[in-house]
Design a protein around this motif. Structure first.
Motif: not given
Length: 351
Positions: A335-351
């Motif tokens: 993220d250029d605005d925050k100057s930080m790395n990030y992870y995007k996680v994909f899932f179908r259901e929250e348990q």
């Protein structure tokens, strides 16, 4: 692998071993003990043999010159198995030899127990066994007892906790020509100065069986992924975790290991496969421990190694991400605005 439900303690000798570098001496008993009290015998068997129920590794005696008779522990054990009436005399020789190798100032003094057991089971077979044990750690205990209209209280110092065996080995009367079968425990002083128990006193080398082969490949592969890959390839921590997860999946689902099959299914990259094979070869040469390209997988070894296989991404001090499956469901970005790395996680259901 080792059980003692049919075992009996036939004879026991106790000696005291000081630290040679501190000019402490050894004290040898004049005769062995015949334990007649059933309760005391059961407690001793729990103390001496109980910890081995969770031991899977089997060792053999060795000597650098190739002559087993030059290995003192092997020599004295073989003499006891050959002539049982020499048990106590050879126990004293073992005590003297242990004293000779107890030269590091951090080695703790303690009692040495040499025991002769009958009918100890290892790998489904019953054998007589010689036990060599050393107690170094002492504890204090409170004792409560009835007294007049209530209870009295006292204590005992420098007592031994029968649930904490410090050091021990079991030598089974089988496979003499190969160096016997030996199981070993060392719960204290695991730093470099304390290798005297297994490496100097006993001089052992692990037996190259399915358990050890499975453990070795998993250990070599884990070190390859976590330490070596970064030197040759650009690889993310998520990709490393995925490689570790694939390897554990392979070992849990397969009945036998095949190097080519494992390399293609788990690594799947020609350069990575070549690098892993070279890393494995270097390990074999450095530790003089050949690992065959195919062997039956040991479930016990897989279970043990699974405890140290990590599938966790640690992000600063805020988040831990546990990755157990498809790494394609997690994306890394910046993220250029925050100057930080990030992870995007994909899932179908929250348990």
């Amino acid at each position: 692998m080792i059980s003692f439900f049919e075992a009996s303690l036939a004879e026991l000798s106790i000696h005291r071993i000081g630290n040679k570098s501190e000019e402490e001496f050894y004290v040898l008993s004049e005769k062995s003990l015949m334990i007649k009290d059933p309760m005391l015998s059961n407690l001793l068997q729990q103390y001496f043999l109980g910890p081995y129920e969770k031991v899977n590794e089997v060792y053999r005696f060795i000597h650098p010159n190739g002559d087993l008779n030059l290995n003192e522990a092997y020599h004295f054990a073989a003499a006891i198995f050959e002539k049982g009436e020499t048990f106590h005399e050879n126990s004293k020789q073992l005590a003297k030899y242990l004293y000779d190798v107890s030269g590091h100032p951090k080695i703790k003094p303690g009692e040495l127990y040499v025991a002769y057991f009958e009918n100890v089971q290892i790998e489904g077979e019953l054998h007589d066994a010689i036990g060599i044990f050393k107690s170094e750690t002492k504890e204090s205990y409170l004792k409560v007892f009835p007294e007049q209209d209530g209870f009295g209280l006292s204590y005992e110092q420098e007592a031994i906790n029968i649930n904490k065996l410090d050091k021990g080995c079991l030598i089974f009367n089988t496979d003499k020509a190969e160096g016997f079968r030996v199981a070993v425990i060392d719960q204290t002083n695991r730093s470099a100065e304390a290798v005297y128990w297994k490496d100097e006193f006993l001089k052992l080398k692990i037996r190259n069986d399915n358990f050890n082969q499975t453990s070795s490949v998993l250990g070599v592969y884990k070190n390859f992924v976590t330490e070596k890959l970064d030197e040759e390839f650009e690889i993310s921590k998520a990709d490393k975790i995925d490689l570790l997860n694939k390897s554990m999946k392979y070992f849990k689902e397969k009945e036998s290991f095949d190097l080519e099959e494992f390399s293609n299914e788990v690594i799947g990259n020609a350069e990575g496969i070549a690098s892993f094979k070279n890393y494995k070869k270097s390990f074999e040469e450095e530790f003089d421990q050949p690992i065959p390209d195919s062997f039956d997988i040991s479930g016990a070894a897989v279970k043990k190694q699974a405890r140290v296989y990590k599938s966790v991404l640690k992000l600063d001090k805020n988040f831990h991400i546990y990755i157990h499956g498809d790494k394609e469901l997690i994306e890394k970005g910046f993220d250029d605005d925050k100057s930080m790395n990030y992870y995007k996680v994909f899932f179908r259901e929250e348990q």
